[in-house]
Design an enzyme around this catalytic site. Structure first.
Site, PDB file in Angstrom:
ATOM      1  N   ASP A 157       4.797  -1.731 -11.387  1.00  0.00           N
ATOM      2  CA  ASP A 157       3.604  -1.453 -10.584  1.00  0.00           C
ATOM      3  C   ASP A 157       2.645  -0.673 -11.479  1.00  0.00           C
ATOM      4  O   ASP A 157       3.009  -0.239 -12.575  1.00  0.00           O
ATOM      5  CB  ASP A 157       3.983  -0.639  -9.329  1.00  0.00           C
ATOM      6  CG  ASP A 157       2.866  -0.578  -8.295  1.00  0.00           C
ATOM      7  OD1 ASP A 157       1.841  -1.284  -8.465  1.00  0.00           O
ATOM      8  OD2 ASP A 157       2.999   0.187  -7.318  1.00  0.00           O
TER       9      ASP A 157
ATOM     10  N   HIS B 196       5.826   1.606   0.908  1.00  0.00           N
ATOM     11  CA  HIS B 196       5.059   0.366   1.081  1.00  0.00           C
ATOM     12  C   HIS B 196       6.029  -0.713   1.594  1.00  0.00           C
ATOM     13  O   HIS B 196       6.334  -1.687   0.891  1.00  0.00           O
ATOM     14  CB  HIS B 196       4.437  -0.035  -0.253  1.00  0.00           C
ATOM     15  CG  HIS B 196       3.326  -1.039  -0.129  1.00  0.00           C
ATOM     16  ND1 HIS B 196       2.899  -1.554   1.088  1.00  0.00           N
ATOM     17  CD2 HIS B 196       2.559  -1.643  -1.078  1.00  0.00           C
ATOM     18  CE1 HIS B 196       1.923  -2.419   0.870  1.00  0.00           C
ATOM     19  NE2 HIS B 196       1.694  -2.489  -0.426  1.00  0.00           N
TER      20      HIS B 196
ATOM     21  N   ARG C  26       3.403 -12.119   1.570  1.00  0.00           N
ATOM     22  CA  ARG C  26       2.929 -11.023   2.439  1.00  0.00           C
ATOM     23  C   ARG C  26       2.600 -11.583   3.818  1.00  0.00           C
ATOM     24  O   ARG C  26       2.904 -10.984   4.847  1.00  0.00           O
ATOM     25  CB  ARG C  26       1.687 -10.359   1.834  1.00  0.00           C
ATOM     26  CG  ARG C  26       1.877  -9.673   0.479  1.00  0.00           C
ATOM     27  CD  ARG C  26       2.829  -8.490   0.579  1.00  0.00           C
ATOM     28  NE  ARG C  26       2.412  -7.550   1.588  1.00  0.00           N
ATOM     29  CZ  ARG C  26       1.534  -6.554   1.396  1.00  0.00           C
ATOM     30  NH1 ARG C  26       1.021  -6.378   0.195  1.00  0.00           N
ATOM     31  NH2 ARG C  26       1.220  -5.716   2.356  1.00  0.00           N
TER      32      ARG C  26
ATOM     33  N   CYS D 157       3.442  -6.128  -7.425  1.00  0.00           N
ATOM     34  CA  CYS D 157       2.851  -6.203  -6.080  1.00  0.00           C
ATOM     35  C   CYS D 157       1.360  -6.498  -6.120  1.00  0.00           C
ATOM     36  O   CYS D 157       0.789  -6.912  -5.112  1.00  0.00           O
ATOM     37  CB  CYS D 157       3.120  -4.915  -5.325  1.00  0.00           C
ATOM     38  SG  CYS D 157       2.311  -3.474  -6.027  1.00  0.00           S
TER      39      CYS D 157
ATOM     40  N   GLN E  99       5.266  -4.598   1.540  1.00  0.00           N
ATOM     41  CA  GLN E  99       5.381  -5.217   0.221  1.00  0.00           C
ATOM     42  C   GLN E  99       6.836  -5.591  -0.064  1.00  0.00           C
ATOM     43  O   GLN E  99       7.129  -6.684  -0.569  1.00  0.00           O
ATOM     44  CB  GLN E  99       4.865  -4.263  -0.860  1.00  0.00           C
ATOM     45  CG  GLN E  99       4.922  -4.840  -2.255  1.00  0.00           C
ATOM     46  CD  GLN E  99       4.009  -6.043  -2.424  1.00  0.00           C
ATOM     47  OE1 GLN E  99       2.847  -5.986  -2.058  1.00  0.00           O
ATOM     48  NE2 GLN E  99       4.532  -7.138  -2.961  1.00  0.00           N
TER      49      GLN E  99
ATOM     50  N   ARG F   4      -3.076   2.011   6.813  1.00  0.00           N
ATOM     51  CA  ARG F   4      -2.929   2.342   5.388  1.00  0.00           C
ATOM     52  C   ARG F   4      -3.519   3.732   5.213  1.00  0.00           C
ATOM     53  O   ARG F   4      -4.706   3.964   5.511  1.00  0.00           O
ATOM     54  CB  ARG F   4      -3.637   1.325   4.505  1.00  0.00           C
ATOM     55  CG  ARG F   4      -3.705   1.756   3.047  1.00  0.00           C
ATOM     56  CD  ARG F   4      -4.130   0.654   2.114  1.00  0.00           C
ATOM     57  NE  ARG F   4      -3.082  -0.348   1.953  1.00  0.00           N
ATOM     58  CZ  ARG F   4      -3.005  -1.215   0.946  1.00  0.00           C
ATOM     59  NH1 ARG F   4      -3.911  -1.191  -0.009  1.00  0.00           N
ATOM     60  NH2 ARG F   4      -2.028  -2.100   0.867  1.00  0.00           N
TER      61      ARG F   4
HETATM   62  N1   CP Z   1       0.015  -5.147  -2.926  1.00  0.00           N
HETATM   63  C1   CP Z   1      -0.909  -4.701  -2.060  1.00  0.00           C
HETATM   64  O1   CP Z   1      -0.622  -3.934  -1.132  1.00  0.00           O
HETATM   65  O2   CP Z   1      -2.171  -5.174  -2.264  1.00  0.00           O
HETATM   66  P1   CP Z   1      -3.485  -4.581  -1.587  1.00  0.00           P
HETATM   67  O3   CP Z   1      -3.615  -3.139  -2.033  1.00  0.00           O
HETATM   68  O4   CP Z   1      -4.618  -5.447  -2.068  1.00  0.00           O
HETATM   69  O5   CP Z   1      -3.322  -4.649  -0.091  1.00  0.00           O
END
Ligand code: CP
Length: 316
Positions: free
Chosen positions: A235, A141, A303, A275, A144, A113
């Site tokens: 989002d 992403h 997920r 998300c 997701q 990430r």
């Molecule tokens: N939706 C998502 O990626 O959640 P986090 O940022 O908690 O990983």
């Protein structure tokens, strides 16, 4: 499209666009099977799919869902997760390429990430034996979007002929959503304030990947975008790293809140998707978030199952 091309097609998952034709359908089928098999615990057919392999996790930003579900996924597939300090993504102690070339001698995959999509691409290009998975970058992403597509498949079966609206910031989550949905025959309506739309390149990529007559259309008015659709997605207005813009974004996005009136414009039985984490009172009202339309915790659960399927497909 990535600034540094992956070394081998199918090696990495930096983008939904890294899936070759048919992979998304296969992955969702495998994820559904793994979800059903989870009750079998260590007797599940994929309980040793990773055969003791190590998977490194490198997170430059906070995460609840992605980090937890990847760690559980690795464990449930018979692998081991290795958590690396975020400083190894800085490239200051040693070049990112050297970090990647070390890691590939010890681990099968890197889940990263990062604030800079380019860093994930550098890791992928530098190490031909390291599978690199994008756990969220500034641009995309994709993990997701996998969970979102499984959630819709559970509700709708085939997506053919369905339409979802994305209302809000044209950000990384929106990019992966619009890459994925049209591949499954789901049309997308987009509504963002001027200056916050998805890049035209992303819309073109989504249109090129569309199947079964799916289309991608942009609207100025969120009510028009939501009219008659089968799901409304949104989002946060201010993503991680944009905190200095919070007040300005609250002002710009004020007309783009998903509230009961917006949901009423959608088709009867339309789903609400997010998300997470969500900011009630900003991009969505508490009423919609807590309503029967909301499938946000199904998305969060999925997920896990989709990332298990992803790891099994990339590594097994
Ligand atoms: N939706 C998502 O990626 O959640 P986090 O940022 O908690 O990983």
């Amino acid at each position: 499209m990535n600034p540094v091309a992956p070394a081998t097609p199918g090696k990495d998952f930096l983008s939904i666009l890294d899936l070759v034709r048919g992979d998304l359908d296969r992955l969702l089928g495998l994820a559904a099977q793994m979800k059903a098999d989870r009750r079998l615990g260590t007797r599940a057919p994929t309980a040793d799919a990773l055969g003791g392999a190590h998977v490194a996790m490198l997170f430059e930003k906070p995460s609840l869902r992605t980090r937890s579900t990847f760690e559980i996924a690795v464990r449930e597939l018979g692998g081991h997760a290795l958590h690396l300090p975020a400083e190894f993504a800085q490239g200051t102690r040693e070049p990112l390429e050297d970090v990647a070339r070390n890691l590939e001698r010890w681990v099968r995959a890197l889940v990263i990430r990062t604030f800079a999509h380019r860093k994930a691409a550098i890791f992928a290009a530098a190490a031909s034996d390291l599978h690199v998975i994008n756990a969220l970058s500034d641009e995309e992403h994709p993990c997701q979007a996998l969970a979102d597509m499984l959630t819709l498949r559970e509700r709708w079966g085939s997506g053919r002929g369905r339409t979802l609206a994305y209302v809000g910031d044209g950000n990384n989550t929106a990019t992966s959503l619009v890459h994925a949905a049209p591949q499954l025959g789901i049309s997308v309506h987009l509504a963002s304030p001027p200056g916050y739309e998805l890049p035209a390149r992303v819309v073109d990529e989504a249109i090129r990947g569309a199947r079964d007559g799916a289309s991608v259309r942009s609207f100025r008015d969120p009510r028009q975008a939501a009219a008659g659709v089968d799901a409304v997605c949104t989002d946060v207005w201010t993503s991680m790293g944009q905190e200095a813009e919070t007040e300005e974004r609250r002002r710009v996005f004020a007309g783009f809140q998903v509230d009961a009136a917006l949901m009423a414009a959608a088709a009867r039985g339309a789903l609400f998707m997010h998300c997470l984490p969500a900011h009630r009172g900003e991009e969505v009202t508490a009423e919609v978030f807590e309503s029967d339309a909301s499938v946000v915790f199904d998305q969060a659960e999925n997920r896990l199952h989709t990332q298990k399927a992803l790891l099994a497909m990339l590594l097994a």
